[in-house]
Design a protein around this motif. Sequence first.
Motif, PDB file in Angstrom:
ATOM      1  N   ALA A   1      45.310  20.091  42.891  1.00 51.78           N
ATOM      2  CA  ALA A   1      45.892  18.818  43.325  1.00 51.78           C
ATOM      3  C   ALA A   1      47.357  19.057  43.673  1.00 51.78           C
ATOM      4  O   ALA A   1      48.128  19.525  42.834  1.00 51.78           O
ATOM      5  N   MET A   2      47.722  18.737  44.909  1.00 54.23           N
ATOM      6  CA  MET A   2      49.080  18.996  45.373  1.00 54.23           C
ATOM      7  C   MET A   2      49.645  17.801  46.134  1.00 54.23           C
ATOM      8  O   MET A   2      48.905  17.027  46.737  1.00 54.23           O
ATOM      9  N   LEU A   3      50.967  17.691  46.103  1.00 59.29           N
ATOM     10  CA  LEU A   3      51.719  16.728  46.906  1.00 59.29           C
ATOM     11  C   LEU A   3      52.665  17.510  47.793  1.00 59.29           C
ATOM     12  O   LEU A   3      53.283  18.477  47.345  1.00 59.29           O
ATOM     13  N   ALA A   4      52.788  17.102  49.053  1.00 60.20           N
ATOM     14  CA  ALA A   4      53.660  17.834  49.966  1.00 60.20           C
ATOM     15  C   ALA A   4      54.333  16.894  50.951  1.00 60.20           C
ATOM     16  O   ALA A   4      53.741  15.918  51.409  1.00 60.20           O
ATOM     17  N   HIS A   5      55.580  17.223  51.263  1.00 59.95           N
ATOM     18  CA  HIS A   5      56.328  16.510  52.307  1.00 59.95           C
ATOM     19  C   HIS A   5      57.213  17.529  53.021  1.00 59.95           C
ATOM     20  O   HIS A   5      58.137  18.082  52.427  1.00 59.95           O
ATOM     21  N   ASN A   6      56.897  17.804  54.276  1.00 54.37           N
ATOM     22  CA  ASN A   6      57.664  18.758  55.088  1.00 54.37           C
ATOM     23  C   ASN A   6      57.856  20.096  54.374  1.00 54.37           C
ATOM     24  O   ASN A   6      58.973  20.562  54.177  1.00 54.37           O
ATOM     25  N   GLU A   7      56.742  20.705  54.020  1.00 55.37           N
ATOM     26  CA  GLU A   7      56.773  21.956  53.257  1.00 55.37           C
ATOM     27  C   GLU A   7      56.198  23.131  54.053  1.00 55.37           C
ATOM     28  O   GLU A   7      55.658  24.073  53.479  1.00 55.37           O
ATOM     29  N   GLU A   8      56.320  23.118  55.372  1.00 54.98           N
ATOM     30  CA  GLU A   8      55.695  24.152  56.183  1.00 54.98           C
ATOM     31  C   GLU A   8      56.210  25.553  55.862  1.00 54.98           C
ATOM     32  O   GLU A   8      55.499  26.544  56.061  1.00 54.98           O
ATOM     33  N   LYS A   9      57.419  25.673  55.348  1.00 55.51           N
ATOM     34  CA  LYS A   9      57.975  26.997  55.054  1.00 55.51           C
ATOM     35  C   LYS A   9      57.397  27.606  53.779  1.00 55.51           C
ATOM     36  O   LYS A   9      57.414  28.823  53.615  1.00 55.51           O
ATOM     37  N   LEU A  10      56.917  26.765  52.862  1.00 55.05           N
ATOM     38  CA  LEU A  10      56.520  27.249  51.548  1.00 55.05           C
ATOM     39  C   LEU A  10      55.038  27.105  51.242  1.00 55.05           C
ATOM     40  O   LEU A  10      54.479  27.895  50.484  1.00 55.05           O
ATOM     41  N   ILE A  11      54.410  26.084  51.806  1.00 56.85           N
ATOM     42  CA  ILE A  11      53.084  25.716  51.307  1.00 56.85           C
ATOM     43  C   ILE A  11      52.015  26.746  51.639  1.00 56.85           C
ATOM     44  O   ILE A  11      51.016  26.867  50.914  1.00 56.85           O
ATOM     45  N   GLY A  12      52.205  27.522  52.705  1.00 57.06           N
ATOM     46  CA  GLY A  12      51.214  28.524  53.050  1.00 57.06           C
ATOM     47  C   GLY A  12      51.019  29.549  51.939  1.00 57.06           C
ATOM     48  O   GLY A  12      49.886  29.875  51.561  1.00 57.06           O
ATOM     49  N   GLU A  13      52.116  30.062  51.385  1.00 51.78           N
ATOM     50  CA  GLU A  13      52.026  31.036  50.296  1.00 51.78           C
ATOM     51  C   GLU A  13      51.419  30.415  49.045  1.00 51.78           C
ATOM     52  O   GLU A  13      50.671  31.071  48.313  1.00 51.78           O
ATOM     53  N   THR A  14      51.737  29.149  48.794  1.00 46.70           N
ATOM     54  CA  THR A  14      51.157  28.468  47.638  1.00 46.70           C
ATOM     55  C   THR A  14      49.644  28.360  47.782  1.00 46.70           C
ATOM     56  O   THR A  14      48.889  28.654  46.856  1.00 46.70           O
ATOM     57  N   LEU A  15      49.196  27.950  48.954  1.00 48.57           N
ATOM     58  CA  LEU A  15      47.757  27.817  49.197  1.00 48.57           C
ATOM     59  C   LEU A  15      47.050  29.164  49.107  1.00 48.57           C
ATOM     60  O   LEU A  15      45.935  29.261  48.588  1.00 48.57           O
ATOM     61  N   GLU A  16      47.687  30.205  49.587  1.00 46.97           N
ATOM     62  CA  GLU A  16      47.096  31.545  49.495  1.00 46.97           C
ATOM     63  C   GLU A  16      46.951  31.985  48.040  1.00 46.97           C
ATOM     64  O   GLU A  16      45.987  32.672  47.682  1.00 46.97           O
ATOM     65  N   SER A  17      47.891  31.568  47.199  1.00 45.60           N
ATOM     66  CA  SER A  17      47.839  31.978  45.797  1.00 45.60           C
ATOM     67  C   SER A  17      46.719  31.290  45.028  1.00 45.60           C
ATOM     68  O   SER A  17      46.341  31.747  43.946  1.00 45.60           O
ATOM     69  N   VAL A  18      46.167  30.192  45.578  1.00 46.96           N
ATOM     70  CA  VAL A  18      45.063  29.490  44.905  1.00 46.96           C
ATOM     71  C   VAL A  18      43.818  29.441  45.785  1.00 46.96           C
ATOM     72  O   VAL A  18      42.973  28.556  45.641  1.00 46.96           O
ATOM     73  N   ALA A  19      43.701  30.415  46.683  1.00 49.42           N
ATOM     74  CA  ALA A  19      42.545  30.452  47.585  1.00 49.42           C
ATOM     75  C   ALA A  19      41.233  30.636  46.830  1.00 49.42           C
ATOM     76  O   ALA A  19      40.160  30.347  47.366  1.00 49.42           O
ATOM     77  N   PHE A  20      41.301  31.077  45.584  1.00 46.78           N
ATOM     78  CA  PHE A  20      40.104  31.277  44.763  1.00 46.78           C
ATOM     79  C   PHE A  20      39.510  29.969  44.256  1.00 46.78           C
ATOM     80  O   PHE A  20      38.385  29.944  43.755  1.00 46.78           O
ATOM     81  N   ALA A  21      40.249  28.866  44.346  1.00 49.18           N
ATOM     82  CA  ALA A  21      39.789  27.580  43.808  1.00 49.18           C
ATOM     83  C   ALA A  21      38.597  27.051  44.602  1.00 49.18           C
ATOM     84  O   ALA A  21      38.391  27.394  45.774  1.00 49.18           O
TER      85      ALA A  21
END
Length: 258
Positions: free
Chosen positions: A6-26
């Motif tokens: 569960a995530m919240l995001a606002h204008n996070e294009e610089k950071l959110i990709g790495e975060t999503l990659e780190s939880v790709a196993f979910a």
Amino acid sequence: MKLSIAMLAHNEEKLIGETLESVAFADEIVVVDADSTDRTAEICRQHGAIVISQPNRAQLNTNKNIAIDACHGDWVLVLDADERITPESRAEMERVMQDSKYDSYLFPRLNRILGRGMRFGGVYPDYQLRLIRRGTYRFEEKHVHERMVGTGKMGILKHPMIHESYPEADMLIRKLHFFSKFEAEVAWKNGVRPSAGLAWKWLFWKPFGRTLERYFLKLGFLNGFAGITSTAFDIMNFIMRFLYLVEWARNPEKAPKE
């Protein structure tokens, strides 16, 4: 056991990709996109996330609860867009979810400023309640930093998540503005007004006390430039809070609505 993110995001294009990659196993990723004007939502969809559009509410925890409620997994991991799960923390999570006597887990969190980890100054392990059985915990919607509340036994994980608190100078300045104004608005709505006593407290006593405690007594200077930056952030936060109150007292039409 299935895991939802569960995530919240606002204008996070610089950071959110790495975060999503780190939880790709979910098994499932749910992102509440709060009126982003950049590629945040597009990046989330590219990583297979379910994207829910919501207004960019000042009370962030409202949108965080919307993300939690939309999850379907047995367990829910609540993450911010600037946080990362390491391979070690992933392995530990997978183990405890399969064979657990607890209903929730505290994560140690390593905060990083401009790439430097903050292990001293009283800001580590910075425990955060993030891994929960679905339906057990939610955020209180009172303050931007409100913690989760609920029921059940709570455990503590060993391996930390990584928090890129301020990876860039521009982001640090934006967050300083956001948090200081939010704190000033809370104070104003609670009847706090500028005064000589408040000036002493917010312009001297609080900054002095915070610097003495974190930078010196708790060895924050061992964090190097990150420790200096964190101390400067704390000092400026108090100063800007006071300046907002002064501005609103002089121009009531600009003040937050009660």
